[in-house]
Design a protein around this motif. Sequence first.
Motif, PDB file in Angstrom:
ATOM      1  N   ASN A   3       7.533 -32.637  -4.407  1.00 48.30           N
ATOM      2  CA  ASN A   3       7.785 -31.704  -5.502  1.00 48.30           C
ATOM      3  C   ASN A   3       9.256 -31.279  -5.565  1.00 48.30           C
ATOM      4  N   ILE A   4      10.105 -31.950  -4.774  1.00 47.53           N
ATOM      5  CA  ILE A   4      11.538 -31.666  -4.765  1.00 47.53           C
ATOM      6  C   ILE A   4      12.305 -32.936  -5.116  1.00 47.53           C
ATOM      7  N   ASN A  30       8.136 -34.949   1.031  1.00 43.68           N
ATOM      8  CA  ASN A  30       8.299 -33.708   0.281  1.00 43.68           C
ATOM      9  C   ASN A  30       9.446 -33.737  -0.715  1.00 43.68           C
ATOM     10  N   LYS A  46      10.086 -34.808 -13.340  1.00 45.37           N
ATOM     11  CA  LYS A  46       8.962 -34.920 -12.410  1.00 45.37           C
ATOM     12  C   LYS A  46       8.842 -33.732 -11.456  1.00 45.37           C
ATOM     13  N   TYR A  47       9.930 -32.973 -11.274  1.00 51.10           N
ATOM     14  CA  TYR A  47       9.989 -32.018 -10.175  1.00 51.10           C
ATOM     15  C   TYR A  47      10.149 -30.570 -10.628  1.00 51.10           C
ATOM     16  N   PRO A  48       9.397 -29.653  -9.994  1.00 54.18           N
ATOM     17  CA  PRO A  48       9.592 -28.228 -10.279  1.00 54.18           C
ATOM     18  C   PRO A  48      10.799 -27.658  -9.522  1.00 54.18           C
ATOM     19  N   TYR A  49      11.191 -28.337  -8.443  1.00 51.59           N
ATOM     20  CA  TYR A  49      12.315 -27.890  -7.628  1.00 51.59           C
ATOM     21  C   TYR A  49      13.361 -28.999  -7.597  1.00 51.59           C
ATOM     22  N   LYS A  81      11.481 -24.502 -13.770  1.00 54.82           N
ATOM     23  CA  LYS A  81      12.114 -25.206 -12.655  1.00 54.82           C
ATOM     24  C   LYS A  81      13.067 -24.271 -11.915  1.00 54.82           C
TER      25      LYS A  81
END
Length: 141
Positions: A3-4, A30, A46-49, A81
């Motif tokens: 998620n990173i 991760n 693709k990533y929230p972070y 984000k």
Amino acid sequence: MANIGIFYGSTTGNTEKVADLIGKAFGEGNAVIYNVDDAELKDIMKYPYLIFGVSTWGVSDLQDDFEDFMEVLEKVDFSGKKVALFGLGDQSTYTDTFVDAMGILYEHLKKKGVTIVGSVSRKGYNFTSSMALVKDKLVGL
């Protein structure tokens, strides 16, 4: 699933090495690391972070690949984000432009309303000026 997303631009390989170290610190699976030279809008989405790594070249210039990547960042919807920054610079030789590229990126993202997390005290650093210095803290690592 990771998620990173870690996105870096590197000319000499130093920013890439730091991106790899940060990715390893999060643990296997991760974080996914991207060279901005190859990254696309869909990769960022693709990533929230997100973590962006940039180095300063010349007088207050972004690294070349990251300069081109700014066009991609302009198209990103950063809603929901969180973004962290890291920058590379030379506080001894370039005391008046230390990690300016990180400051340039910070200002660009703030204008877009991006939630930026993380800052570092200037304590222990020896420079005269930096565009990355906000309220006596560097806007990233």
